[in-house]
Scaffold this active site. Sequence first.
Site, short mmCIF file in Angstrom:
data_model
loop_
_atom_site.label_atom_id
_atom_site.label_comp_id
_atom_site.label_asym_id
_atom_site.label_seq_id
_atom_site.Cartn_x
_atom_site.Cartn_y
_atom_site.Cartn_z
N ASP A 108 -0.42 7.32 13.14
CA ASP A 108 -1.56 7.87 12.40
C ASP A 108 -1.77 9.36 12.63
O ASP A 108 -2.65 9.96 12.02
CB ASP A 108 -2.85 7.11 12.76
N ARG A 119 3.81 -3.46 4.95
CA ARG A 119 2.89 -3.89 6.01
C ARG A 119 2.56 -5.38 5.90
O ARG A 119 1.44 -5.79 5.63
CB ARG A 119 1.60 -3.05 5.98
N CYS A 168 0.85 -1.18 0.00
CA CYS A 168 0.00 0.00 0.00
C CYS A 168 0.88 1.23 0.00
O CYS A 168 2.10 1.14 0.00
CB CYS A 168 -0.94 0.00 1.20
#
Length: 420
Positions: free
Chosen positions: A307, A121, A116
């Site tokens: 995040d 990941r 991604c």
Amino acid sequence: MDKLVIYGGKRLKGIVEINGAKNAALPIMAGTLLVEGEFIIHNIPLVRDVFTMSEVLETLGAKVKIEDHTAIIDTRGAVGYEAPYELVKKMRASYYVLGPLVSRLGRARVSLPGGCAIGARPVDLHIKGLRELSVKVNLIHGYIEAEAERVIGNEIFLEGVKGPSVGATINTMMAAVRCSGKTIIDGAAMEPEVVDVANFLRTMGAEINGAGTRRIEITGVKKLNPVEYTIIPDRIEAGTYAVSGVITNGDIVLRNVIPEHLDAVLKKLEETGAVIERRGREIRVKGQGRIRSTDIRVSPYPGFPTDMQAQFMALLCIADGVSVITETIFENRFMHVPELMRMGADLTIDGQNVVVRGKPSLSGAPVMASDLRASAALVIAGLVATGKTEVSRVYHIDRGYEKVEEKLKRLGAEIWRVRE
């Protein structure tokens, strides 16, 4: 394809309601596959990823109805065991169905999600967790194929080279709830979303202790029940609006939050000069003029969340002095840097660090989102930039923020969505 148009310079003021946590909602929705019955899940955020998970569940035979932030999920009847590539490629979190399907059906076939925008990941820890529970796992033609005659409890060390994995902790926990014997997960992730999934499973009848610590103990049970459950607030959405308030020298109240979930973020905002008031399930955030520089090092919870890295970078672009942001979890999470530089930011990438030299202002420009949190950072930068900013590819922000332009507009921002 939509884009967001922003004219910066407006001071944000007012109250913003925070939605349910996307990163808890997705595994909880997948967790309904553990048993037949009708579930009622409240505080569901109406974001693209939730609707993608609904498609995954429907492909597996469940019935899903979402109205007014409540999902009614009926898992009675035949349930399939394959999540195809066409759906999994839209959202990595589709792999949360692995644990529940293995637990309930003894088999699962889920497409590998691939890479991604923010790094590879890998799913290796998910696979390790299943194998340690006596599940046979093979990678065949781009699919994870898992099969078990019986899921057997075990002691599992699940920490990876980049630290604990939220996804692998949750998947292993869901696979183990009906296992034979006891499972111990050492090196477990401690994030609030892990705790929320554990609470959901406990409400169903699971025996889980230690969620929120590095050691989770699960004693397998024979029976689980469908339940009604309310998801925790989204700490990342709350943090994003908090940064929006500070960068515009605003005064906003975050409503429906759990302040302790935001400790690391709020402490860093205070270091930049913001005034933070915690009061029950609300947080008041006030900008205090010029923003002070501060250094940030990303780390697993209870540390500073990856995040929120991009959003803070946008904030520090107009701070007094030099800041250093260190990303320790993902190897490619600086794709917003060149876009912020198009707006006049002075940024230098040095390995896993970004040196941020604060400037008095940013200037509006056409920019392009590369992932969910990067898109939020570009919107935040646009709120304070002079002139017009156009953020394209905003389908990224729709994955995790519900009606972001409407919420910001109610706070006083000059922002709207247009079709490109």
